[in-house]
Structure formats: C-alpha cells, structure tokens
Design a protein around this motif. Structure first.
Motif, PDB file in Angstrom:
ATOM      1  N   PRO A  98       0.897  -1.227  -0.007  1.00  0.00           N
ATOM      2  CA  PRO A  98      -0.124  -0.462  -0.467  1.00  0.00           C
ATOM      3  C   PRO A  98       0.861   1.584  -0.249  1.00  0.00           C
ATOM      4  O   PRO A  98       0.697   1.832  -0.278  1.00  0.00           O
ATOM      5  N   MET A  99       2.093   1.229   0.657  1.00  0.00           N
ATOM      6  CA  MET A  99       2.917   2.504   0.529  1.00  0.00           C
ATOM      7  C   MET A  99       3.660   2.755  -0.186  1.00  0.00           C
ATOM      8  O   MET A  99       3.249   3.771  -0.909  1.00  0.00           O
ATOM      9  N   ARG A 100       4.155   1.456  -1.292  1.00  0.00           N
ATOM     10  CA  ARG A 100       4.901   2.030  -2.724  1.00  0.00           C
ATOM     11  C   ARG A 100       3.177   2.944  -3.591  1.00  0.00           C
ATOM     12  O   ARG A 100       4.115   2.879  -3.955  1.00  0.00           O
ATOM     13  N   GLU A 101       2.628   1.930  -3.427  1.00  0.00           N
ATOM     14  CA  GLU A 101       1.605   2.247  -4.564  1.00  0.00           C
ATOM     15  C   GLU A 101       1.029   3.947  -4.078  1.00  0.00           C
ATOM     16  O   GLU A 101       1.119   4.881  -5.054  1.00  0.00           O
ATOM     17  N   LEU A 102       0.857   4.499  -2.856  1.00  0.00           N
ATOM     18  CA  LEU A 102       0.614   5.789  -2.756  1.00  0.00           C
ATOM     19  C   LEU A 102       1.894   6.799  -2.666  1.00  0.00           C
ATOM     20  O   LEU A 102       1.631   7.317  -3.364  1.00  0.00           O
ATOM     21  N   ALA A 103       2.815   6.013  -2.866  1.00  0.00           N
ATOM     22  CA  ALA A 103       4.571   6.470  -2.974  1.00  0.00           C
ATOM     23  C   ALA A 103       4.624   7.245  -4.785  1.00  0.00           C
ATOM     24  O   ALA A 103       5.101   8.304  -4.967  1.00  0.00           O
ATOM     25  N   ASP A 104       4.549   6.046  -5.050  1.00  0.00           N
ATOM     26  CA  ASP A 104       3.954   5.677  -6.371  1.00  0.00           C
ATOM     27  C   ASP A 104       2.976   7.273  -6.560  1.00  0.00           C
ATOM     28  O   ASP A 104       3.689   8.098  -7.763  1.00  0.00           O
ATOM     29  N   TYR A 105       1.309   6.482  -6.480  1.00  0.00           N
ATOM     30  CA  TYR A 105       0.714   7.528  -6.903  1.00  0.00           C
ATOM     31  C   TYR A 105       1.231   9.363  -6.714  1.00  0.00           C
ATOM     32  O   TYR A 105       0.677   9.815  -7.400  1.00  0.00           O
ATOM     33  N   LEU A 106       2.185   9.170  -5.823  1.00  0.00           N
ATOM     34  CA  LEU A 106       2.273  10.315  -5.458  1.00  0.00           C
ATOM     35  C   LEU A 106       3.671  11.220  -6.187  1.00  0.00           C
ATOM     36  O   LEU A 106       3.753  12.186  -5.462  1.00  0.00           O
ATOM     37  N   GLY A 107       4.304  10.614  -6.621  1.00  0.00           N
ATOM     38  CA  GLY A 107       5.379  11.412  -7.731  1.00  0.00           C
ATOM     39  C   GLY A 107       6.832  11.010  -6.617  1.00  0.00           C
ATOM     40  O   GLY A 107       8.049  10.987  -6.728  1.00  0.00           O
ATOM     41  N   PHE A 108       6.522   9.968  -5.331  1.00  0.00           N
ATOM     42  CA  PHE A 108       7.891   9.760  -4.897  1.00  0.00           C
ATOM     43  C   PHE A 108       8.862   8.615  -5.840  1.00  0.00           C
ATOM     44  O   PHE A 108       8.230   7.652  -6.738  1.00  0.00           O
ATOM     45  N   ARG A 109      10.078   9.065  -5.634  1.00  0.00           N
ATOM     46  CA  ARG A 109      10.763   7.793  -6.151  1.00  0.00           C
ATOM     47  C   ARG A 109      11.121   6.565  -5.313  1.00  0.00           C
ATOM     48  O   ARG A 109      11.440   6.418  -4.035  1.00  0.00           O
ATOM     49  N   ARG A 110      11.674   5.973  -5.596  1.00  0.00           N
ATOM     50  CA  ARG A 110      11.182   3.901  -4.904  1.00  0.00           C
ATOM     51  C   ARG A 110      13.036   3.753  -5.045  1.00  0.00           C
ATOM     52  O   ARG A 110      13.268   3.691  -5.693  1.00  0.00           O
ATOM     53  N   ARG A 111      13.599   3.479  -3.156  1.00  0.00           N
ATOM     54  CA  ARG A 111      14.768   2.547  -3.666  1.00  0.00           C
ATOM     55  C   ARG A 111      15.376   1.645  -2.635  1.00  0.00           C
ATOM     56  O   ARG A 111      14.572   2.445  -1.822  1.00  0.00           O
ATOM     57  N   LEU A 112      15.394   0.215  -2.494  1.00  0.00           N
ATOM     58  CA  LEU A 112      15.883  -0.268  -1.708  1.00  0.00           C
ATOM     59  C   LEU A 112      16.960   0.349  -1.113  1.00  0.00           C
ATOM     60  O   LEU A 112      18.193   1.090  -1.623  1.00  0.00           O
ATOM     61  N   ASP A 113      16.604   0.168   0.791  1.00  0.00           N
ATOM     62  CA  ASP A 113      18.096   0.466   1.537  1.00  0.00           C
ATOM     63  C   ASP A 113      18.962  -0.207   1.359  1.00  0.00           C
ATOM     64  O   ASP A 113      19.013  -1.445   1.601  1.00  0.00           O
ATOM     65  N   PRO A 114      19.867   1.038   1.199  1.00  0.00           N
ATOM     66  CA  PRO A 114      20.862   0.314   0.686  1.00  0.00           C
ATOM     67  C   PRO A 114      21.882  -0.827   2.052  1.00  0.00           C
ATOM     68  O   PRO A 114      22.605  -1.528   1.822  1.00  0.00           O
ATOM     69  N   ASP A 115      21.350  -0.316   2.728  1.00  0.00           N
ATOM     70  CA  ASP A 115      22.508  -1.143   4.051  1.00  0.00           C
ATOM     71  C   ASP A 115      20.720  -1.977   5.185  1.00  0.00           C
ATOM     72  O   ASP A 115      21.525  -3.468   5.941  1.00  0.00           O
ATOM     73  N   ASP A 116      20.182  -2.289   4.077  1.00  0.00           N
ATOM     74  CA  ASP A 116      18.044  -3.342   4.381  1.00  0.00           C
ATOM     75  C   ASP A 116      17.868  -3.441   3.334  1.00  0.00           C
ATOM     76  O   ASP A 116      16.718  -2.643   3.334  1.00  0.00           O
ATOM     77  N   ALA A 117      18.367  -4.563   2.592  1.00  0.00           N
ATOM     78  CA  ALA A 117      16.687  -4.856   1.650  1.00  0.00           C
ATOM     79  C   ALA A 117      16.064  -4.859   1.841  1.00  0.00           C
ATOM     80  O   ALA A 117      15.352  -5.535   1.262  1.00  0.00           O
ATOM     81  N   ALA A 118      15.238  -5.718   3.108  1.00  0.00           N
ATOM     82  CA  ALA A 118      14.148  -5.171   3.916  1.00  0.00           C
ATOM     83  C   ALA A 118      12.919  -4.165   3.319  1.00  0.00           C
ATOM     84  O   ALA A 118      12.030  -3.966   4.054  1.00  0.00           O
ATOM     85  N   GLN A 119      13.741  -2.882   4.021  1.00  0.00           N
ATOM     86  CA  GLN A 119      13.157  -1.633   3.680  1.00  0.00           C
ATOM     87  C   GLN A 119      13.799  -1.127   2.323  1.00  0.00           C
ATOM     88  O   GLN A 119      14.727  -1.607   2.192  1.00  0.00           O
ATOM     89  N   ALA A 120      12.413  -0.191   2.120  1.00  0.00           N
ATOM     90  CA  ALA A 120      12.832   0.482   0.697  1.00  0.00           C
ATOM     91  C   ALA A 120      12.354   1.805   1.271  1.00  0.00           C
ATOM     92  O   ALA A 120      12.479   2.358   2.620  1.00  0.00           O
TER      93      ALA A 120
END
Length: 190
Positions: free
Chosen positions: A162-184
C-alpha cells in the motif's frame, strides 16, 4: 478529485500552532464518506492512543517497522510532539457511533538536514482504499513545502505494497535501502 472545502480562521495571538491553528478541511473520500482533516492538537492524545490500539498487527508493523502491542506513554509523547514547523501532523476524523474518531494521520519530522523531513502516513484498517492516504499526504506535502523543506522521505518495509502504491501515485521515487534490503526508501523532491 475529492470535493474540498477549506476554512481558515484567524489564529489567537498566544496560540502555539501559529497560523495553522484554525485550519481545517472537510474532504469527501472516493466512496462519499466525509472526513475532517486538521492539524494534530494536544487534546488528541487519547484519540491517537485509541487509533494506534485499533490498528491491525500488519498496519502496526508497517507503520512502526516492528511489532507493537500497544501505544506506550513514551511513544505517545513522541507522536504528540508537534511544533507545526519542524514536526507536523494532520489527523483525519470521522463520526463513528456518535463519537469523533481518528481514522488516519500523516506526519513529518525534520531530519538532520533542515531541508529534508521524514514522513509517515497511517490509515485505519476499515478506512483504507477510499483515498484518505492521498488526502493526508497532499496536506502534509503542501505544508512541508510552505515550511521550507525541499525533500520528503519515508523508510518503509519493502513488502509494504500500500505504501509503494501511494508513494508511486504521489510521485515519490523508490529504492531499496542499501543498508537493509527489507526496507525501501521513498523520496519526493519539491
């Protein structure tokens, strides 16, 4: 696009909220449900407690990046600590069985760089998929921009669809956290 009614009232001179104190909006969600959105106030502490305690286990895990059994006094102190500039929060309130209930909240807090702020949004499980997260985040983005921030970011569980979809809809860029792949990390520049 939701119907938005904006009401600004003159702040009282001694108000800790500054010019935002009397600001509130009555918004209509995608399903026609009305909600009141306004800045979080000190008297909302019990509503905030009840809101967190009603969240599902998954919603708590996504919001707090871990298991949370109940809202501790220390957590509530932190969540209620808003100054309407460096730390801001908006609540969404709706009538539920004759009571005004918190059904969503968005917030930001300045990070080490005063031109960046970390954000979060949470919507009650029974109020999801109605457009409330978008409304809360748009209010938050607008005030962050007015308060001089140039970047907003959130750190979320990578599995938080749900956060991925919301962030994408609002124009946020997404990347995996380089220190923790379980976080974006979602980032919005403005």
């Amino acid at each position: 696009m939701p119907n938005v009614h904006h009401a600004d009232h003159a702040p009282t001179p001694a108000a800790p909220f500054g010019a935002i104190e009397g600001t509130h909006w009555i918004d209509t969600l995608n399903d026609g449900s009305p909600v009141l959105i306004r800045p979080l106030r000190p008297e909302d502490r019990q509503r905030e407690t009840d809101f967190i305690n009603r969240l599902s286990e998954q919603a708590c895990r996504f919001r707090f990046l871990g298991n949370l059994k109940e809202a501790s006094p220390a957590l509530l102190d932190q969540l209620m600590d808003v100054d309407y500039q460096d730390r801001m929060a908006f609540v969404a309130l709706a009538h539920d069985n004759g009571e005004l209930r918190e059904v969503g909240v968005s917030r930001y807090s300045a990070s080490g760089d005063d031109r960046q702020c970390e954000c979060a949004v949470t919507v009650a499980d029974d109020w999801r998929h109605r457009g409330l997260g978008v409304l809360l985040m748009r209010r938050l983005i607008d005030i962050a921009r007015k308060n001089g921030f140039r970047r907003m970011f959130s750190i979320d569980a990578a599995e938080n669809e749900p956060m991925r979809e919301l962030a994408d809809y609002l124009g946020f860029r997404r990347r995996l956290d380089p220190d923790d792949a379980a976080q974006a990390i979602h980032t919005l520049d403005f």
